[in-house]
Design a protein around this motif. Structure first.
Motif, mmCIF file in Angstrom:
data_model
loop_
_atom_site.group_PDB
_atom_site.id
_atom_site.type_symbol
_atom_site.label_atom_id
_atom_site.label_comp_id
_atom_site.label_asym_id
_atom_site.label_seq_id
_atom_site.Cartn_x
_atom_site.Cartn_y
_atom_site.Cartn_z
ATOM 1 N N ILE A 270 0.841 -1.195 0.000
ATOM 2 C CA ILE A 270 0.000 0.000 0.000
ATOM 3 C C ILE A 270 0.881 1.251 0.000
ATOM 4 O O ILE A 270 1.915 1.294 0.652
ATOM 5 N N GLU A 271 0.451 2.257 -0.727
ATOM 6 C CA GLU A 271 1.187 3.519 -0.752
ATOM 7 C C GLU A 271 1.003 4.246 0.579
ATOM 8 O O GLU A 271 -0.119 4.593 0.967
ATOM 9 N N PRO A 272 2.078 4.495 1.331
ATOM 10 C CA PRO A 272 1.941 5.156 2.649
ATOM 11 C C PRO A 272 1.463 6.602 2.521
ATOM 12 O O PRO A 272 1.804 7.295 1.570
ATOM 13 N N ARG A 273 0.682 7.014 3.502
ATOM 14 C CA ARG A 273 0.222 8.398 3.588
ATOM 15 C C ARG A 273 0.654 8.973 4.931
ATOM 16 O O ARG A 273 0.382 8.389 5.983
ATOM 17 N N ALA A 274 1.326 10.123 4.881
ATOM 18 C CA ALA A 274 1.868 10.713 6.095
ATOM 19 C C ALA A 274 0.763 11.105 7.077
ATOM 20 O O ALA A 274 0.947 11.006 8.292
ATOM 21 N N ASP A 275 -0.397 11.549 6.556
ATOM 22 C CA ASP A 275 -1.462 11.990 7.458
ATOM 23 C C ASP A 275 -2.043 10.827 8.249
ATOM 24 O O ASP A 275 -2.343 10.951 9.446
ATOM 25 N N ILE A 276 -2.200 9.669 7.613
ATOM 26 C CA ILE A 276 -2.730 8.495 8.308
ATOM 27 C C ILE A 276 -1.730 8.011 9.364
ATOM 28 O O ILE A 276 -2.107 7.719 10.513
ATOM 29 N N LEU A 277 -0.463 7.918 8.989
ATOM 30 C CA LEU A 277 0.558 7.478 9.946
ATOM 31 C C LEU A 277 0.655 8.445 11.125
ATOM 32 O O LEU A 277 0.801 8.018 12.274
ATOM 33 N N HIS A 278 0.545 9.739 10.845
ATOM 34 C CA HIS A 278 0.607 10.733 11.918
ATOM 35 C C HIS A 278 -0.567 10.570 12.876
ATOM 36 O O HIS A 278 -0.400 10.650 14.108
ATOM 37 N N ARG A 279 -1.743 10.331 12.360
ATOM 38 C CA ARG A 279 -2.924 10.165 13.216
ATOM 39 C C ARG A 279 -2.783 8.950 14.119
ATOM 40 O O ARG A 279 -3.114 9.010 15.311
ATOM 41 N N VAL A 280 -2.292 7.854 13.562
ATOM 42 C CA VAL A 280 -2.177 6.631 14.359
ATOM 43 C C VAL A 280 -1.087 6.773 15.423
ATOM 44 O O VAL A 280 -1.277 6.364 16.574
ATOM 45 N N VAL A 281 0.052 7.350 15.049
ATOM 46 C CA VAL A 281 1.136 7.527 16.020
ATOM 47 C C VAL A 281 0.696 8.469 17.144
ATOM 48 O O VAL A 281 0.951 8.208 18.327
ATOM 49 N N THR A 282 0.019 9.557 16.799
ATOM 50 C CA THR A 282 -0.479 10.486 17.812
ATOM 51 C C THR A 282 -1.462 9.804 18.742
ATOM 52 O O THR A 282 -1.423 9.992 19.969
ATOM 53 N N TRP A 283 -2.342 8.982 18.186
ATOM 54 C CA TRP A 283 -3.306 8.238 18.993
ATOM 55 C C TRP A 283 -2.594 7.276 19.950
ATOM 56 O O TRP A 283 -2.945 7.185 21.131
ATOM 57 N N GLN A 284 -1.566 6.578 19.459
ATOM 58 C CA GLN A 284 -0.821 5.654 20.308
ATOM 59 C C GLN A 284 -0.143 6.376 21.469
ATOM 60 O O GLN A 284 -0.215 5.919 22.621
#
Length: 208
Positions: free
Chosen positions: A26-40
């Motif tokens: 899957i092509e990574p998206r910075a906004d999705i990764l940022h949301r998940v890391v912030t949530w963690q």
């Protein structure tokens, strides 16, 4: 996507493995990764233990002295912070660090984290984590041949006990079971190492 399966001694361990493109392509998206890391990271935060403030203390509010002639300040409330037993001024309050994030976004973030390592060539697949002896020195030499650097190693359902003991004193290597795979740890490490069992569990996790 085909990846060479290696062994701990640095050689090939049989045939290549075919990675599912729905999980590792899957092509990574910075906004999705940022949301998940912030949530963690927000989920890890602990709440402060609240202190009783002036309005929370059970003391009388009756004026306990004369307005004038007492020779002291004109106090009218025993709950004041300057008195022993009074409420604390500007004390800590309970804050809620329990954010929510859609399960689909969390799953998509993990897929993108795995895909980013595969796309950058930072993904290594090992046949297994079997070691002859639980010796840190021997394991460190074997991992040095693979050129891992700071690596996150993910195994199947259960961790290999000998590998866990041998790697416990290696600061650059962290070990997790497949169920503990998460976006923050994957992105924080330079190299991601998966066993065959880990690949099967991760693909079954998203496809089952």
């Amino acid at each position: 996507m085909k990846v060479k399966v290696q062994s701990l001694d640095g050689g090939k361990a049989g045939s290549d493995i075919e990675l599912n493109d729905d999980v590792f392509g899957i092509e990574p998206r910075a906004d999705i990764l940022h949301r998940v890391v912030t949530w963690q990271l927000e989920k890890r935060r602990g709440t402060a233990r609240a202190a009783r403030e002036r309005g929370d203390v059970a003391r009388t509010g009756k004026k306990f002295g004369r307005q004038k002639g007492g020779g002291t300040a004109r106090h009218g409330d025993r709950r004041a912070p300057i008195f022993v037993g009074g409420g604390k001024a500007h004390g800590p309050r309970v804050r809620d660090f329990n954010p929510s994030l859609n399960k689909k976004v969390r799953a998509l973030g993990l897929k993108m984290a795995l895909s980013s390592k595969a796309r950058d060539g930072k993904l290594i697949v090992l046949d297994n984590l079997d070691v002859k002896e639980a010796k840190t020195k021997q394991l460190s030499e074997q991992l040095g041949k693979l050129g891992l650097g700071k690596a996150l190693v993910i195994d199947g359902d259960a961790l290999n006990v000998s590998f866990a003991l041998a790697s416990s004193n290696i600061r650059e290597v962290n070990l997790l079971p497949a169920i503990g795979a998460n976006v923050y740890d994957i992105l924080k490490h330079e190299t991601l190492v998966l066993t065959r069992a880990a690949v099967e569990k991760l693909e079954a996790r998203f496809n089952g």
